[in-house]
Design a protein around this motif. Structure first.
Motif, short mmCIF file in Angstrom:
data_model
loop_
_atom_site.label_atom_id
_atom_site.label_comp_id
_atom_site.label_asym_id
_atom_site.label_seq_id
_atom_site.Cartn_x
_atom_site.Cartn_y
_atom_site.Cartn_z
N VAL A 30 0.84 -1.20 0.00
CA VAL A 30 0.00 0.00 0.00
C VAL A 30 0.87 1.25 0.00
N VAL A 31 1.95 1.20 0.75
CA VAL A 31 2.82 2.36 0.82
C VAL A 31 3.44 2.63 -0.56
N SER A 32 3.69 1.57 -1.30
CA SER A 32 4.24 1.78 -2.65
C SER A 32 3.21 2.45 -3.53
N PHE A 33 1.96 2.13 -3.30
CA PHE A 33 0.89 2.76 -4.08
C PHE A 33 0.69 4.21 -3.66
N ASP A 34 0.97 4.47 -2.39
CA ASP A 34 0.83 5.83 -1.89
C ASP A 34 1.74 6.79 -2.66
N LEU A 35 2.93 6.34 -2.95
CA LEU A 35 3.85 7.19 -3.70
C LEU A 35 3.22 7.58 -5.04
N ILE A 36 2.56 6.64 -5.64
CA ILE A 36 2.01 6.87 -6.98
C ILE A 36 0.70 7.64 -6.92
N LEU A 37 -0.20 7.19 -6.08
CA LEU A 37 -1.50 7.84 -6.01
C LEU A 37 -1.47 9.05 -5.07
N TYR A 85 1.06 10.77 -3.67
CA TYR A 85 1.99 11.87 -3.93
C TYR A 85 1.92 12.36 -5.36
N ALA A 86 2.04 11.44 -6.32
CA ALA A 86 2.06 11.90 -7.71
C ALA A 86 0.66 12.07 -8.28
N GLY A 87 -0.36 11.61 -7.55
CA GLY A 87 -1.72 11.81 -8.01
C GLY A 87 -2.10 10.96 -9.21
N VAL A 88 -1.38 9.87 -9.41
CA VAL A 88 -1.69 9.01 -10.55
C VAL A 88 -2.56 7.86 -10.06
N ALA A 89 -3.83 7.86 -10.44
CA ALA A 89 -4.74 6.85 -9.93
C ALA A 89 -4.80 5.66 -10.89
N THR A 90 -4.29 4.53 -10.45
CA THR A 90 -4.37 3.33 -11.28
C THR A 90 -5.16 2.26 -10.53
N LEU A 91 -5.65 1.30 -11.28
CA LEU A 91 -6.32 0.16 -10.64
C LEU A 91 -5.63 -1.13 -11.06
N GLY A 92 -4.33 -1.02 -11.23
CA GLY A 92 -3.60 -2.21 -11.68
C GLY A 92 -2.28 -2.36 -10.97
N HIS A 93 -2.28 -1.95 -9.71
CA HIS A 93 -1.01 -2.02 -9.00
C HIS A 93 -0.59 -3.46 -8.76
N ALA A 94 -1.56 -4.37 -8.82
CA ALA A 94 -1.23 -5.77 -8.62
C ALA A 94 -0.32 -6.31 -9.71
N ALA A 95 -0.22 -5.60 -10.83
CA ALA A 95 0.65 -6.07 -11.92
C ALA A 95 2.07 -6.26 -11.41
N MET A 96 2.56 -5.27 -10.69
CA MET A 96 3.94 -5.34 -10.22
C MET A 96 4.08 -6.32 -9.06
N TYR A 97 3.04 -6.34 -8.23
CA TYR A 97 3.04 -7.27 -7.10
C TYR A 97 3.11 -8.70 -7.62
N GLY A 98 2.24 -8.99 -8.56
CA GLY A 98 2.18 -10.35 -9.09
C GLY A 98 3.48 -10.74 -9.78
N CYS A 99 4.01 -9.84 -10.59
CA CYS A 99 5.26 -10.17 -11.29
C CYS A 99 6.39 -10.35 -10.29
N GLY A 100 6.42 -9.49 -9.28
CA GLY A 100 7.45 -9.64 -8.24
C GLY A 100 7.33 -10.99 -7.57
N ALA A 101 6.09 -11.39 -7.30
CA ALA A 101 5.87 -12.66 -6.62
C ALA A 101 6.33 -13.84 -7.49
N TYR A 102 5.89 -13.83 -8.75
CA TYR A 102 6.30 -14.93 -9.63
C TYR A 102 7.81 -14.94 -9.84
#
Ligand SMILES: Nc1ncnc2c1ncn2[C@@H]1O[C@H](COP(=O)(O)OP(=O)(O)OP(=O)(O)O)[C@@H](O)[C@H]1O
Ligand SMILES: Nc1ncnc2c1ncn2[C@@H]1O[C@H](COP(=O)(O)OP(=O)(O)OP(=O)(O)O)[C@@H](O)[C@H]1O
Ligand SMILES: [Mg+2]
Ligand SMILES: [Mg+2]
Lengths: 236, 287, 249, 363, 329
Positions: free
Chosen positions: E54-61, E63-80
């Motif tokens: 969530v904190v990683s998303f905070d930087l994006i949403l 602080y930078a105000g970029v609202a995405t609904l696909g943050h799991a993309a990086m989470y999932g790739c990191g996991a795999y």
């Protein structure tokens, strides 16, 4: 003695919890031309917005045609005869010029009148509001408010950003409206224009009225003007 | 050749259902610009209501449809007065939170009374009769949906673009204060538009239930689908949503006919390409 | 090699509407030029073409002999062109001070110093304070810009743009919304600007224009009508008819 | 002494039906058999993981093992949820009884897994054999494109071809599919006489069977054979279109036996609105197996697993036993047809394949 | 030399004793949770991982105000990535984290090139679509990823060769906490830096940002890559600790949950992200275990209550309460 059209009594208003207007009282009589002047940030816009019902009014009373309107939402105030040209123009960006005007139409006003007043708008009638130049937006803002045929017109720096010729024409329009019996409250930064146009002048400072009197009085009293508005001789 | 024809016919029939289920959202989110994640919630309420009426009380389909839509509007009105009215002023992120909250409550409510199984809506049996178009067999239901969809898009287009209500609505959405100071009764305009959106959501939920069956988690399950249609169509454009729904329907169908194995990837890649080329959707209002 | 801004045959269409027609202009280093013209003449559009917020349909722009027509907006700012917005465009949720500090940090290429604090550099802080003082913004320095009156925001707008230390400065109606009483702040600020800097000012307040500009360009319907000294312009009958009106002259 | 059994399943969210069926069946079993075995009180503790969520499943297992000191784990609706606890049960030497998760390979991840449900191989192969015997020559398989679907496709395909039939086309349908019309067209065009389908029960099956009947496949003479599509919890929602669908599966709630009638009666008494399905049966027999293991081995995990191997008993679904190698239930697979029975639709058994083991274990 | 600069980093990040307080609170909370809920370490660890995410998303949403609904993309790739790396290359946890981070960064970079040009709804949709494509690939590549069954066979060696992953999950807890702590320190330094101010400027007015010479697009891509790196780390943590990766790691619901948790706590505040995660996950856990059938009511009403009464998120609660008490006096 003409009757009082609009009356503010001990109005306290502001944004959120802050008070910008502190116990402001003023009267506008039927058919007059009133100018409100003052430095930046003293509360001119806030005064007009409070009358229109757009800022939070903490206490005091506002009466329009003798009827208290403090509790009324803006659209009801508008229907009672108030019209505001906002300082920030607030053109509806996703409406075309023509639709912007239609949004303001009441009491069978005709859009052609607006086009007669500002031929430039007619040229751009199908354009989106967002695409207009600054001055065109200003014209549209004035024209749109006039579409509501308001009895009392609150003008918040309506000449801003207009070419001098258009300014002159607009001032003439305001004079004409006044002759037809509309009451006009003008907030203006150009003290000279304001003093030329208005009969009566109010100076606001720190959310309160510090001077109220005839325009001629101010014009002849440079020292007074200097003190409150900080202007050397009105330039013309 | 017949494949191409099949793709177009099936695609349009499917696209029309997509339009139906998302048109309510293109009113609330597209026109009114509320991030209304609760859209599916209204469809769910409509569908649940129709389920109860047709299955429990044996009401015929058409009156049940009408009654359910009215019921949803009747729920939407106080909800607007009490809750949504404040949500309009919120920032987009707060709207996300608030409408997700609402949708959770809606889901929980349906779950409480009707459980989480499929809630079918009984339709007259003729509706599922196959109609032979010569080159293709299509259930009557799809043909009805196509007709209703066409009526809907025309009506809404006229309402939004050609009537004073449309202008007032768009003005109020652009700048509520200014609209109000021009004498527009913005609360009423909003209420009407919101009720319209909710009612359309209910219609969509019920007529679309043949493909997207109603169940408690409906609003979350298909949220991405609703969002896709509105995004691809372009915010605020009913006609855009319509075209988007049809194109997406055809695209998805084509993917299933031609590349069934990678259909989903194909579909989303196509959406990515589309949005990369036209970031504001297929049709947008003049900006 | 010419120094300053050289504009050749610049044109721009919006659909069918031509808002810039073959504009050819030079704004040499140190110039104090004004661009006037009726509403909708294309002044703001012209300014946007120069700063790169809009791409021209045809024509070229050179800065100090270098073709900058292909550069993006940010790159042109870095090359030294800056503009104020006709309708204020500020960081409304940042304080006045941060609004000034941010462009200075950008100008000084500090952005990627991840380990520094943004308010950690004494020289930059001093510059911020000086600018705030110049525009009498010190009392408002910690307020969010959102809560300022429009006129106050205009001053922030100007201060912010100057903080970029541009070499070509375009001011789009800098005095709009600033009361006549305070317009001298703007005049003073412009007069104080170093001479290596060229200024192009777009303004409808003729008093201010005559006070600061040594050349005036009149734009009508997207094309340059005349160009001349203030005296020449105020004597020009066409300009009086189309723009100035009876009150001037 | 109290012996605790931790049940990890989905009790909330869109898949909550699993947890509900599990829990109700366990309660029926307890109501019928009491909660004491050899003087020990058996206590079931339920943990929700909200859906396929291996992280939560592992955390839940940790909590159950450490805080509650459970001696048996059970439940597991989704394969990843079961797989996630494999390292834990290996370390803790605690048997885990799988009530549903149907991937054959799970039982290879830990010798403490025992499964009382079914695998896709177990039901798809009998489906193929029955179809071949009953006149199907050319079959098109249409499965949801995910592991269980692929399992079903391979199992059915290999068995059907072994019987001399041909698979004319293998269609894999994306899981998110809502409109099946295009696939119906392909099924028609394939020239097959029968379609073998596998889809997760719920919205997908609903739309698939609807498309099957609305696109005139029945009229075109294309038969249908499936497995769990006509699950008792969603069958009524499928409506008239489901009537006549043929499936091969290990449990129907109208299976005719005294045990099943007793089970149904008790379920109806305790949970009047509920209907039993294969999940109920997995849990019911799972509970029985746990009771048996406790009876034979108490709380010693290793001994309990040894005791489970080869156990056989009469279940409401028919005779079952635990295969000692795969630790998976050996059972009859019934061929059923959907019929109307009073106000509801049922899977009426009319044929069976006896004592089928997990045919996928050695693949 | 290196010593001095690390001390400097710590000092700037802490920025005087006043700001040491939250750090102290954080560490105290971790110890308190560890002692008070010794049986819930699994859940607590999940929560810590989620906090990193969530904190990683905070930087994006935030602080930078970029609202995405696909943050799991990086989470999932990191996991795999971490999972496959552990299986095929090296079972060392820290190396695995690094691999997760790099993959998260790469995915963020390449998708960011496309995403950061988009805005609003279109951005939401694009980010959803990218995640869907990745999920679909993960579920189709069964031979590599195990498909819907999940990627199994991950086992880790002791951290730094010393701390073995234990049955109770103590190591996992402190491991996740250390990662969270380090990331928080890094992010605090980052948001207080000129870069952090630039992000806030971008959120506020991208057009003005461009007009002061900022290549807004590249700044956003940079922020997205940093956020993606951290999200990749979160994914890697989850893969290592659960020893299993499933396609659910790419779920839309996960991206949505992250957004909800962040707004709930207060976007644009690092501690807001922590509080949001803490409250959301705790309430969900407790409510779902008390009444799994009706817990959605609780969550739904909680979200509504927060938006209506604490529009700046839960983090503004103390200030609100103080304000109310102050007003009463
Ligand atoms: N939205 C707002 N929130 C908080 N404070 C505000 C807001 N708008 C204005 N103010 C404050 O209220 C005071 C009066 O503002 P107002 O806009 O009425 O001034 P004004 O006299 O119209 O000034 P100007 O001549 O610049 O237009 C200013 O000090 C300003 O900072
Ligand atoms: N994006 C656009 N699409 C279509 N027309 C546009 C667009 N932007 C500007 N215009 C039109 O171009 C003309 C020139 O606009 P511009 O803003 O440059 O005028 P200006 O000279 O700055 O006027 P003002 O003095 O009123 O600010 C106007 O008529 C405007 O309506
Ligand atoms: Mg003002
Ligand atoms: Mg302009």
């Amino acid at each position: 003695m003409a009757e009082t059209l609009l009356e503010l009594e001990n109005v306290v208003a502001g944004y959120g919890e802050t008070h910008i207007l502190r116990n402001l009282s003023l009267k506008v009589v039927q058919g007059e031309r009133l100018a409100i002047i003052g430095r930046n940030g003293v509360g001119k816009t806030t005064t007009l917005n409070t009358v229109m019902g757009l800022t939070r009014q903490h206490s005091g009373t506002i009466r329009l045609k003798g009827q208290p309107i403090d509790r009324l939402p803006p659209h009801k105030r508008s229907r009672l005869g108030l019209g505001l040209v906002p300082q920030t123009r607030d053109i509806f960006p996703s409406l075309t010029v023509e639709e912007n005007l239609q949004a303001g139409v009441r009491n069978g006003a005709s859009i052609e009148e607006a086009y007669d007043l500002f031929p430039r708008l007619k040229e751009r009638r199908r354009n989106g509001g967002r695409q207009l130049s600054g001055g065109e937006q200003q014209m549209l803002a004035v024209a749109r408010t006039l579409m509501g045929k308001p009895d009392i017109i609150l003008l918040d720096e309506p000449l801003e950003g207009l070419a001098p010729v258009i300014c002159e024409r607009l001032v003439a329009v305001f004079q004409e409206l006044s002759r037809r019996g509309h009451t006009i409250v003008l907030v203006e930064q150009h003290t000279a224009i304001a003093l030329d146009f208005a009969e009566r002048v109010i100076i606001i400072e720190q959310g309160g009225i510090v001077f109220e009197g005839a325009a001629s009085e101010l014009k002849s009293n440079k020292e007074l003007l200097d003190r409150h508005v900080g202007i050397a001789a009105p330039h013309h | 050749m017949t494949v191409a024809l099949s793709i177009v016919v099936d695609g349009i029939a499917y696209g029309m259902i997509l339009f139906m289920i998302s048109v309510g959202l293109s009113v609330t989110m597209g026109l009114m610009r509320i991030v209304n994640l609760a859209h599916g919630g209204f469809a769910l309420l409509g569908g649940a209501c129709a389920h109860v009426l047709t299955m429990r009380y044996g009401m015929p389909f058409v009156p049940a449809l009408a009654a359910s839509v009215i019921a949803v509007i009747v729920i939407a009105i106080p909800l607007e007065r009490l809750v949504y009215r404040h949500i309009y002023r919120f920032s987009e992120l707060e709207q996300v939170l608030a409408t997700i909250g609402i949708v959770f409550v809606m889901i929980a409510t349906v779950n409480l009374f009707l459980g989480s199984t499929l809630l079918t809506i009984r339709m007259p049996p003729e509706v599922s009769l196959p109609v032979n178009l010569g080159f293709k067999v299509l259930p009557l239901h799809r043909i009805i949906v196509i007709v209703v969809g066409l009526l809907m898009v025309t009506g809404l287009y006229l309402l939004v673009e050609r009537t004073r209500f449309g202008i007032y609505l768009r003005a109020a959405v652009d700048n509520q204060n200014t609209a109000a100071s021009l004498g527009i009764d913005t609360p009423k305009v909003y209420l009407a538009a919101f009720a319209l959106g909710a009612g359309l959501a209910a219609v969509g939920g019920i007529l679309g239930a043949e493909l997207l069956p109603i169940e408690a988690y409906y609003p979350l399950r298909y949220m991405v689908l609703f969002l896709t249609v509105v995004t691809v169509g372009g915010m605020g454009s009913i006609v855009g949503s319509f075209i988007a729904a049809l194109s997406l329907g055809i695209l998805d169908t084509a993917g299933r006919y031609l590349l069934p194995d990678v259909g989903t990837i194909f579909f989303f890649l196509a959406i990515i390409a589309l949005l990369a080329l036209r970031p504001n959707g297929l049709l947008v209002r003049p900006s | 090699m010419t120094s300053g801004l050289r504009i050749r045959n610049l044109s721009k269409n919006f659909g069918g509407l031509q808002v810039a027609r073959n504009i050819t202009l030079d704004i040499p280093t140190g110039a104090r030029a004004a661009l006037i013209g009726p509403n909708g003449a294309g002044k703001t559009t012209f300014a946007n073409l120069i700063i790169g917020a809009l791409q021209p349909s045809s024509g070229s722009i050179h800065l100090d002999g270098k073709d900058i027509s292909q550069l993006g907006e940010a790159a042109r700012v870095r090359a030294g062109i800056a503009k104020t917005f006709q309708i204020t465009n500020l960081f409304k949720d940042l304080s006045v001070r941060d609004n000034i500090r941010l462009p200075i940090l950008e100008r000084e290429h500090r952005t990627f110093r991840f380990l520094e604090r943004h308010d950690g550099d004494a020289a930059i802080e001093a510059e911020v304070e000086e600018l705030l003082a110049d525009f009498r913004l010190l009392p408002l320095a910690n307020r969010l810009v959102r809560s300022l009156a429009y006129g106050q925001q205009r001053l922030v707008e100007l201060a912010l743009t100057l903080s970029l230390k541009p070499r070509i400065l375009i001011l789009d109606e800098p005095a709009a919304g600033v009361p006549s009483s305070d317009s001298h702040l703007i005049v003073d600020a412009i007069k104080r600007l170093p001479t290596y800097l060229s200024v192009l000012i777009i303004e409808h307040d003729m008093k201010l224009v005559f006070e600061v500009a040594s050349r005036i360009i009149v734009l009508v319907n997207g094309a340059v009508l005349v160009e001349g000294t203030p005296e020449e312009i105020s004597r020009d009958l066409r300009v009086r008819e189309l723009y100035l009106g009876a009150g001037h002259g | 002494e109290t012996i605790k059994v931790g049940v990890i399943a989905t009790f909330s969210g869109p898949n909550a039906i699993w947890g509900k069926q599990f829990k109700e069946a366990i309660q029926v079993y307890v109501a019928q058999h009491g909660n004491e075995v050899n003087g020990n009180t058996i206590e079931f503790i339920y943990k929700d993981v909200g859906g396929p969520n291996p992280d939560a499943s592992k955390a839940a297992a940790q909590e159950l093992l450490i805080r509650e000191g459970v001696k048996y784990l059970a439940g597991f609706d989704f394969t990843p949820n079961a797989l996630a606890v494999a390292p834990l049960i290996n370390q803790a030497k605690v048997p885990a009884i799988i009530f549903n998760a149907a991937t054959s390979a799970i039982n290879k991840q830990s010798k403490y897994f025992v499964r009382t449900s079914f695998t896709l191989w177990q039901v798809a192969v009998p489906a193929a054999q029955w179809a071949a015997k009953n006149g199907a020559k050319k079959v098109v398989t249409a499965v949801s494109d995910y592991n269980p679907g692929i399992d079903a496709e391979t199992a059915f395909g290999s068995a059907f071809e072994q019987q001399g039939g041909t698979i004319v086309e293998k269609i894999r349908m994306p899981l998110q599919t809502t409109d099946f019309a295009p696939f119906m067209q392909r099924i028609k065009n394939s020239g097959a006489d029968t379609v073998f389908a596998f889809l997760p029960a719920g919205p997908a099956t609903f739309a698939f069977t609807k498309a099957y009947s609305e696109n005139g496949l029945k009229e075109a003479g294309i038969g249908f054979i499936g497995t769990g599509e006509t699950d008792e919890t969603t069958i009524d929602a499928l409506g008239e279109q489901a009537i006549g669908l043929t499936t091969a599966y290990h449990y129907s709630d109208v299976h005719t036996s005294d045990l099943n009638r007793a089970f149904a009666a008790k379920l109806g008494e305790l949970f009047p609105k509920s209907r039993a399905n294969m999940a109920s049966m997995g849990a019911y027999d799972g509970a029985h197996l746990i009771y048996k293991m406790i009876e034979l081995a108490g709380t010693d995990g290793d001994k309990a697993i040894e005791a489970a191997k080869g156990l056989s008993w009469e279940s409401p679904r028919g005779p079952v036993s635990i295969d000692p190698t795969s630790r998976h239930v050996v059972q009859n697979v019934y061929i059923r047809r959907v019929e109307r029975d009073g106000g509801r639709l049922v899977n009426r058994e009319f044929d069976l394949v006896k004592s089928v083991p997990d045919l996928g274990f050695d693949r | 030399m290196i010593r001095i600069s690390t001390i400097d980093i710590v000092r700037t990040s802490l920025g005087g004793t006043g700001k040491l307080l939250p750090v102290a609170i954080l560490i105290t909370c971790a110890f308190a949770a560890f002692w008070l809920f010794p049986y819930d370490l699994g859940f607590l660890t999940q929560m810590l991982i989620m906090m990193v995410f969530v904190v990683s998303f905070d930087l994006i949403l935030g602080y930078a105000g970029v609202a995405t609904l696909g943050h799991a993309a990086m989470y999932g790739c990191g996991a795999y990535a971490a999972g496959l790396f552990a299986i095929h290359a090296s079972p060392d946890p820290l190396l695995g984290l690094a691999v997760g981070a790099v993959i998260g960064a790469l995915i963020a970079f390449f998708s960011g090139l496309l995403l950061m040009r988009a805005h609003g709804l279109s951005l939401l949709m694009l980010s959803i679509a990218i995640t869907m494509v990745l999920q679909e690939i993960a579920s189709k590549a069964r031979d590599v990823t195990g498909g819907a069954d999940g990627l199994t066979g991950i086992s880790m060696t002791p951290i730094l060769g010393v701390f073995e992953f234990d049955f109770i999950g103590k190591t996992a807890f402190w491991y996740a906490f250390s990662v969270l702590f380090i990331i928080l320190v890094v992010l605090r330094v980052l948001v207080a830096s000129p870069f952090g101010l630039a992000l806030r400027g971008i959120k506020d007015s991208p057009s003005r940002m461009r007009a002061i010479g900022t290549p807004v697009y590249w700044r956003k891509v940079t922020a997205y890559v940093i956020g993606g790196t951290i999200a990749g780390i979160a994914g890697a943590l989850s893969a290592q600790i659960t020893s299993l990766v499933s396609v659910e790691a790419f779920n839309f619901a996960l991206s949505a949950d992250v957004m909800v948790m962040l707004i709930l706590g207060g976007a644009g505040r690092l501690y807001g992200a922590l509080i949001g995660t803490l409250v959301f996950m705790t309430v969900r856990h407790v409510a779902a275990s008390i009444d799994p059938f009706n817990w959605l009511f609780v969550i739904g009403f909680m979200l509504l209550a927060v938006v209506f009464f604490l529009p700046d998120g839960l983090i503004s609660l103390p200030r609100r309460v103080a304000g109310m008490i102050g007003a009463r006096k």
